[in-house]
Scaffold this active site. Sequence first.
Site, mmCIF file in Angstrom:
data_model
loop_
_atom_site.group_PDB
_atom_site.id
_atom_site.type_symbol
_atom_site.label_atom_id
_atom_site.label_comp_id
_atom_site.label_asym_id
_atom_site.label_seq_id
_atom_site.Cartn_x
_atom_site.Cartn_y
_atom_site.Cartn_z
ATOM 1 C CE LYS A 43 -0.666 -2.167 3.727
ATOM 2 N NZ LYS A 43 -1.064 -2.837 4.927
ATOM 3 N N GLY A 88 0.591 -9.520 19.001
ATOM 4 C CA GLY A 88 0.837 -9.581 17.559
ATOM 5 C C GLY A 88 -0.153 -8.776 16.733
ATOM 6 C CD GLU A 142 4.046 -4.230 11.147
ATOM 7 O OE1 GLU A 142 5.191 -3.797 10.998
ATOM 8 O OE2 GLU A 142 3.294 -4.556 10.227
ATOM 9 C CE LYS A 176 -4.518 -0.949 4.897
ATOM 10 N NZ LYS A 176 -4.897 -1.428 6.241
HETATM 11 N N1 LIG Z 1 0.969 -8.629 7.033
HETATM 12 C C1 LIG Z 1 -0.252 -8.321 6.629
HETATM 13 O O1 LIG Z 1 -1.249 -8.759 7.201
HETATM 14 C C2 LIG Z 1 -0.444 -7.452 5.405
HETATM 15 C C3 LIG Z 1 -1.752 -7.085 5.019
HETATM 16 C C4 LIG Z 1 -1.938 -6.318 3.862
HETATM 17 C C5 LIG Z 1 -0.830 -5.901 3.140
HETATM 18 N N2 LIG Z 1 0.430 -6.239 3.572
HETATM 19 C C6 LIG Z 1 1.563 -5.781 2.762
HETATM 20 O O2 LIG Z 1 2.241 -6.918 2.245
HETATM 21 C C7 LIG Z 1 3.621 -6.624 2.091
HETATM 22 C C8 LIG Z 1 4.436 -7.700 2.834
HETATM 23 O O3 LIG Z 1 4.087 -7.615 4.222
HETATM 24 P P1 LIG Z 1 4.517 -8.770 5.240
HETATM 25 O O4 LIG Z 1 3.712 -8.515 6.470
HETATM 26 O O5 LIG Z 1 4.451 -10.097 4.590
HETATM 27 O O6 LIG Z 1 6.044 -8.344 5.515
HETATM 28 P P2 LIG Z 1 7.206 -9.239 6.156
HETATM 29 O O7 LIG Z 1 6.610 -10.315 7.008
HETATM 30 O O8 LIG Z 1 8.194 -8.308 6.749
HETATM 31 O O9 LIG Z 1 7.845 -9.963 4.882
HETATM 32 C C9 LIG Z 1 8.727 -9.325 3.979
HETATM 33 C C10 LIG Z 1 9.755 -10.358 3.543
HETATM 34 O O10 LIG Z 1 10.590 -9.800 2.523
HETATM 35 C C11 LIG Z 1 11.943 -10.029 2.868
HETATM 36 N N3 LIG Z 1 12.768 -8.974 2.281
HETATM 37 C C12 LIG Z 1 12.967 -7.722 2.745
HETATM 38 N N4 LIG Z 1 13.754 -7.018 1.905
HETATM 39 C C13 LIG Z 1 14.080 -7.866 0.903
HETATM 40 C C14 LIG Z 1 14.873 -7.741 -0.277
HETATM 41 N N5 LIG Z 1 15.488 -6.595 -0.594
HETATM 42 N N6 LIG Z 1 15.010 -8.816 -1.082
HETATM 43 C C15 LIG Z 1 14.372 -9.965 -0.774
HETATM 44 N N7 LIG Z 1 13.606 -10.152 0.316
HETATM 45 C C16 LIG Z 1 13.458 -9.099 1.140
HETATM 46 C C17 LIG Z 1 11.956 -10.010 4.379
HETATM 47 O O11 LIG Z 1 13.111 -10.669 4.863
HETATM 48 P P3 LIG Z 1 13.574 -10.385 6.398
HETATM 49 O O12 LIG Z 1 12.485 -10.885 7.266
HETATM 50 O O13 LIG Z 1 14.850 -11.160 6.489
HETATM 51 O O14 LIG Z 1 13.763 -8.899 6.491
HETATM 52 C C18 LIG Z 1 10.668 -10.784 4.707
HETATM 53 O O15 LIG Z 1 10.841 -12.181 4.646
HETATM 54 C C19 LIG Z 1 3.818 -5.206 2.630
HETATM 55 O O16 LIG Z 1 3.794 -4.304 1.550
HETATM 56 C C20 LIG Z 1 2.608 -4.998 3.533
HETATM 57 O O17 LIG Z 1 2.243 -3.640 3.641
HETATM 58 C C21 LIG Z 1 0.645 -7.001 4.671
#
Ligand SMILES: NC(=O)c1ccc[n+]([C@@H]2O[C@H](COP(=O)([O-])OP(=O)(O)OC[C@H]3O[C@@H](n4cnc5c(N)ncnc54)[C@H](OP(=O)(O)O)[C@@H]3O)[C@@H](O)[C@H]2O)c1
Length: 422
Positions: A103, A185, A188, A203
């Site tokens: 987003k 949880g 964050e 959003k």
């Molecule tokens: N979580 C939710 O419920 C949710 C809901 C709606 C939208 N979103 C969106 O979805 C996206 C992902 O969110 P998430 O919660 O899944 O985040 P997350 O758990 O932090 O996952 C991101 C992953 O990408 C890896 N990463 C970071 N930088 C990287 C790079 N340069 N190259 C390769 N891998 C890399 C991270 O590794 P490390 O852990 O080693 O840093 C981690 O495994 C975000 O844009 C978020 O706003 C999330």
Amino acid sequence: MDKIGIGLLGYGTVGSGVGKLLKKNAEDIRLATGRRVELRRVLELPGFSSPELDPALVTHDVEDVFGDPDIQVVIELIGGTGAARDFQLRALRAGKHVVTANKQLLGQHGAELLETAEQNGVHLRFEASAVGAVPIIKVLRESLVAAEVSTIFGIVNGTTNYMLSAMSQTGAEYADVLADAQRLGYAEADPTDDVTGKDAAAKMAIMSSIAFHSRVTLGGVAHEGIERITAVDIAHGRRLGLVCKLLGVARLIDGAMNVRVYPAFLPAAHPLAGVSGAYNAVFLESEAFDKIMLYGPGAGSVPTASAVIGDVISVVNTAAGSFTKNCLCYKDLPFFPSADVVSRFYLRLHVVDRPGVLARVAAVFGEQDVSIRSMVQEGGGDAAELVFLLHPAREARFFAALERLSGLDEVQGEPSVVRVEE
Ligand SMILES: NC(=O)c1ccc[n+]([C@@H]2O[C@H](COP(=O)([O-])OP(=O)(O)OC[C@H]3O[C@@H](n4cnc5c(N)ncnc54)[C@H](OP(=O)(O)O)[C@@H]3O)[C@@H](O)[C@H]2O)c1
């Protein structure tokens, strides 16, 4: 093309949910699309490990994804506006369709990304970027494309909704509820984007750009968070039959857009007042259909992943043509100034209890043409409080009155101000 190859960037909360769903539902997806959708590569940072993921799929070099001719769809789930932006642009230029939940990136650089997708004849899809599992982007883009949506009004951030619900149920203060939400949880470690309203604002920028067909970026969304909401205000609200929610509100007023995020009181009988915990709910309004309400989980690994997979299916089903327009911002509407929006307010003032205070406060409201709907005085002496519910007034007038009130000798401390929506 009976096989669709997927390159997944990021295997965190949502990325791992996508990995799981692609595996679990592979046969359903094949039956629904006539194609096998196959995870071919996963980009992660060095040091990454996951017991459920075949190590042969993992790479640390993004060129392994862009250079693979059998990868047609790149799913970006890294997050942020740094590497993610670079990777999305490169994927689009390499002729790959891109699906994302990012987003902040879409809210800040949507125009650039959509234009790049258009120039390269590929899709950019982002259903999961707004309200997680709830299919609101598709509804706005497709089902309601000709309905002239005039208002988006809702709860679009689960963390703050959980926190406000907990404050209301337990009477606890903001800081204690935030600590609990982090422990459980729901928030964050760095909750800034959620509690300041920035997540909700991104959003709202995405949804209003699509609803109004005119570009809204994060910078065009004024946002206030919930950090200044106190247990006292929530308790006063309850006595007045009101429930506090962080709202995203996008309105077309006289052909101009006003898009904002702010905490507001709602009557306890309002459908959004009953949306509690980490759930989200959004009303869409239009002369064509009056109101539609969408409700569901706004986040979480598998719920968000299901919206991501839905986008992959859309891309697969329409990649050969038909509905390929990425950007629907074909208008250039002006913004309606917030100062001219007519709003209702709740105001709590801490005053010194001495004769004539009420008359002086009322006179300030009178000077600005702000009329009082109800007033309650609580306590006395140094701890006297005046709690006002005000009739609708131009925001500029209300804030001018507030500035004057803050300067009165009898008014102490910081006034509490919350909008009231009906
Ligand atoms: N979580 C939710 O419920 C949710 C809901 C709606 C939208 N979103 C969106 O979805 C996206 C992902 O969110 P998430 O919660 O899944 O985040 P997350 O758990 O932090 O996952 C991101 C992953 O990408 C890896 N990463 C970071 N930088 C990287 C790079 N340069 N190259 C390769 N891998 C890399 C991270 O590794 P490390 O852990 O080693 O840093 C981690 O495994 C975000 O844009 C978020 O706003 C999330």
